[in-house]
Scaffold this motif. Structure first.
Motif, PDB file in Angstrom:
ATOM      1  N   ALA A  49      -3.557  -4.497   9.435  1.00 11.99           N
ATOM      2  CA  ALA A  49      -4.474  -4.348   8.062  1.00 11.99           C
ATOM      3  C   ALA A  49      -3.110  -2.787   6.916  1.00 11.99           C
ATOM      4  CB  ALA A  49      -4.755  -2.846   7.711  1.00 11.99           C
ATOM      5  N   GLY A  50      -3.838  -4.477   5.305  1.00  6.90           N
ATOM      6  CA  GLY A  50      -3.090  -3.334   4.223  1.00  6.90           C
ATOM      7  C   GLY A  50      -3.703  -2.007   4.200  1.00  6.90           C
ATOM      8  N   LEU A  51      -2.983  -1.432   3.419  1.00  4.86           N
ATOM      9  CA  LEU A  51      -3.077  -0.570   2.774  1.00  4.86           C
ATOM     10  C   LEU A  51      -3.634  -0.045   1.213  1.00  4.86           C
ATOM     11  CD1 LEU A  51      -2.085   2.540   3.774  1.00  4.86           C
ATOM     12  CD2 LEU A  51      -0.519   2.750   1.439  1.00  4.86           C
ATOM     13  N   ASP A  52      -4.803   0.487   1.023  1.00  7.23           N
ATOM     14  CA  ASP A  52      -5.817   0.071  -0.247  1.00  7.23           C
ATOM     15  C   ASP A  52      -5.083   1.456  -0.585  1.00  7.23           C
ATOM     16  OD1 ASP A  52      -7.395   1.905  -0.934  1.00  7.23           O
ATOM     17  OD2 ASP A  52      -8.486   2.406   1.668  1.00  7.23           O
ATOM     18  N   ARG A  53      -5.468   0.395  -2.116  1.00  2.00           N
ATOM     19  CA  ARG A  53      -4.630   1.186  -3.447  1.00  2.00           C
ATOM     20  C   ARG A  53      -4.451   3.148  -3.634  1.00  2.00           C
ATOM     21  NH1 ARG A  53      -1.352  -0.340  -7.137  1.00  2.00           N
ATOM     22  NH2 ARG A  53      -1.826   1.093  -8.647  1.00  2.00           N
ATOM     23  N   ALA A  54      -6.316   2.912  -3.250  1.00  2.00           N
ATOM     24  CA  ALA A  54      -6.580   4.635  -3.278  1.00  2.00           C
ATOM     25  C   ALA A  54      -5.759   5.356  -1.735  1.00  2.00           C
ATOM     26  CB  ALA A  54      -8.219   4.891  -2.970  1.00  2.00           C
ATOM     27  N   ALA A  55      -5.008   4.790  -0.528  1.00  2.00           N
ATOM     28  CA  ALA A  55      -4.613   5.262  -0.005  1.00  2.00           C
ATOM     29  C   ALA A  55      -2.979   5.793  -0.133  1.00  2.00           C
ATOM     30  CB  ALA A  55      -4.846   4.755   1.293  1.00  2.00           C
ATOM     31  N   ASP A  75       3.562   0.219  -9.035  1.00  2.00           N
ATOM     32  CA  ASP A  75       2.979   0.080 -10.549  1.00  2.00           C
ATOM     33  C   ASP A  75       3.564   1.966 -11.596  1.00  2.00           C
ATOM     34  OD1 ASP A  75       0.765   0.571 -10.307  1.00  2.00           O
ATOM     35  OD2 ASP A  75       0.446  -1.089 -10.451  1.00  2.00           O
ATOM     36  N   ARG A  76       3.154   1.518 -11.981  1.00  2.00           N
ATOM     37  CA  ARG A  76       3.254   3.238 -13.549  1.00  2.00           C
ATOM     38  C   ARG A  76       2.039   3.788 -13.088  1.00  2.00           C
ATOM     39  NH1 ARG A  76       4.852   5.052 -18.008  1.00  2.00           N
ATOM     40  NH2 ARG A  76       6.226   2.848 -18.761  1.00  2.00           N
ATOM     41  N   GLU A  77       1.396   2.967 -12.162  1.00  2.00           N
ATOM     42  CA  GLU A  77       0.420   3.634 -11.871  1.00  2.00           C
ATOM     43  C   GLU A  77       1.024   5.236 -10.851  1.00  2.00           C
ATOM     44  OE1 GLU A  77      -3.917   2.481 -10.589  1.00  2.00           O
ATOM     45  OE2 GLU A  77      -4.672   4.346 -10.702  1.00  2.00           O
ATOM     46  N   VAL A  78       1.239   4.487  -9.567  1.00  2.00           N
ATOM     47  CA  VAL A  78       1.619   4.945  -8.427  1.00  2.00           C
ATOM     48  C   VAL A  78       3.110   5.950  -8.578  1.00  2.00           C
ATOM     49  CG1 VAL A  78       2.976   3.800  -6.498  1.00  2.00           C
ATOM     50  CG2 VAL A  78       1.304   3.021  -7.574  1.00  2.00           C
TER      51      VAL A  78
END
Ligand code: GLV
Length: 360
Positions: A49-55, A75-78
């Motif tokens: 399973a991948g990790l979703d962006r919110a997590a 990316d920048r947001e992270v």
């Protein structure tokens, strides 16, 4: 809680510091991280399973250091999610999943795990090259399907890799002559091949390598029986192998890609394989991973594996340990051994981040 900044000559420790490890990595890495008393927060323990962006963003917000994999876009947001983030330790040699420029601007060191996977990845390059030339997966499927009723002199004929009965030395073209490209070249000696290499930034390496000849990219594509891709993925190398370049290759030639999928225009590759511009392709990486371009998997002249270039148990253990070691350096504000943006350590932005650490 934050870690303590290591003083000179002091053993480092990071009581209560939090390392956010996005997905399960080999135990060797987790053990090393835990051995210093810090807290490992695992984003995802299911290997498939991948990790979703919110997590991902939530994990970064609450962590001192991020230990990421190539499956996460950092990316920048992270990077901006946590003004106190002390570093990103990517467990991979490639780091095109990370916006390193922004990380540097924000004062965040980024590290990778080069070196240990060189030989493992060169082995896979050769495994794929031989598999596509000698039709190994097709032959395996043929047998398993119960079709091997009688041996036949015309069954599953492939192409020679070493000199065939005509004694012609086959030409291996290596695009990108870094550590992995050179390890692939070393193995070619055993197949008595003529080796051409192209790497615009490192012609000196090619010239210094015994038995390897420099070639312009177009010439290499025109002359090679096997073309292997090993350049670094940057915006400039996207679709390095496009329709025009595929058309330059010989109809008997094979393409092998274990580097990054975006180096090849995959839609053009499907046409090349369907229409016989080239004889076959063996791929470990895909343009829109894990999606595989439509039509590719239906073609018999392809060998497709799921990004396993560095996937030996020993190598993945070492990669996890190197990533953990880098993370342990990030967390106490020390230079990481494998930092890809060392200029960050000269920035005010980085000094601002580590200034918040308590001196030990
Ligand atoms: C894998 O693709 C890596 O870059 O390590």
């Amino acid at each position: 809680m934050r870690g303590k900044r290591a003083g000179r000559g002091q053993p480092y420790s990071y009581p209560m510091a939090k390392i956010f490890v996005t997905r399960r990595i080999p135990d060797a890495g987790l053990r090393l991280l835990r051995s210093r008393g810090g807290q490992v927060v695992l984003g995802q323990s299911d290997d498939e399973a991948g990790l979703d962006r919110a997590a991902l963003i939530r994990g970064v917000r609450e962590a001192d250091v991020l230990l990421s994999l190539i499956t996460e876009q950092v990316d920048r947001e992270v990077l901006e999610a946590n003004a106190a983030l002390l570093g990103v330790a990517n467990q991979a040699v490639g780091f095109n999943n990370i916006d390193v420029e922004t990380a540097t601007e924000l004062g965040i060191p980024v590290s990778n795990t080069p070196g240990v996977l060189t030989e493992t990845t060169a082995d896979l390059t050769w495994a794929l090259l031989l598999a596509v030339a000698r039709r190994i997966p097709e032959s395996d499927a043929y047998l398993r399907a119960g079709r091997f009723k009688i041996w036949s002199p015309t069954m599953l004929l492939g192409a020679d890799v070493g000199p065939g009965p005509d004694e012609r030395r086959k030409v291996l073209g290596i695009v990108g002559f870094g550590r992995i490209g050179q390890a692939v070249a070393r193995r070619a000696a055993g197949f008595d091949m003529r080796v051409l290499a192209h790497d615009p930034a490192h012609r000196d390496r090619v010239d210094a390598f015994p038995g390897v000849q420099w070639a312009e990219l177009e010439t290499l594509l025109e002359l090679s029986d096997f073309v292997c891709l090993h350049p670094r993925m940057t915006p400039a190398s996207r679709h390095l192998i496009d329709e025009a370049r595929l058309r330059r290759m010989k109809p008997t030639a094979f393409l092998v890609n274990v580097a990054r999928g975006e180096l090849v225009d995959e839609a053009a590759l499907v046409r090349a394989l369907r229409e016989g511009w080239i004889a076959g392709a063996a791929l470990d990486v895909y343009e829109d991973e894990p999606r595989v371009a439509e039509g590719l998997a239906e073609l018999p002249n392809t060998v497709l594996v799921p990004h396993i270039g560095s996937a030996s148990g020993e190598t993945r253990d070492r990669m996890a340990e190197i990533a953990a070691t880098n993370a342990l350096h990030h967390v106490i504000g020390q230079r990481a051994p494998q930092c890809v943006n060392p200029e960050v350590y000269e920035t005010e932005a980085w000094r601002g981040r580590v200034a918040r650490l308590e001196p030990s």
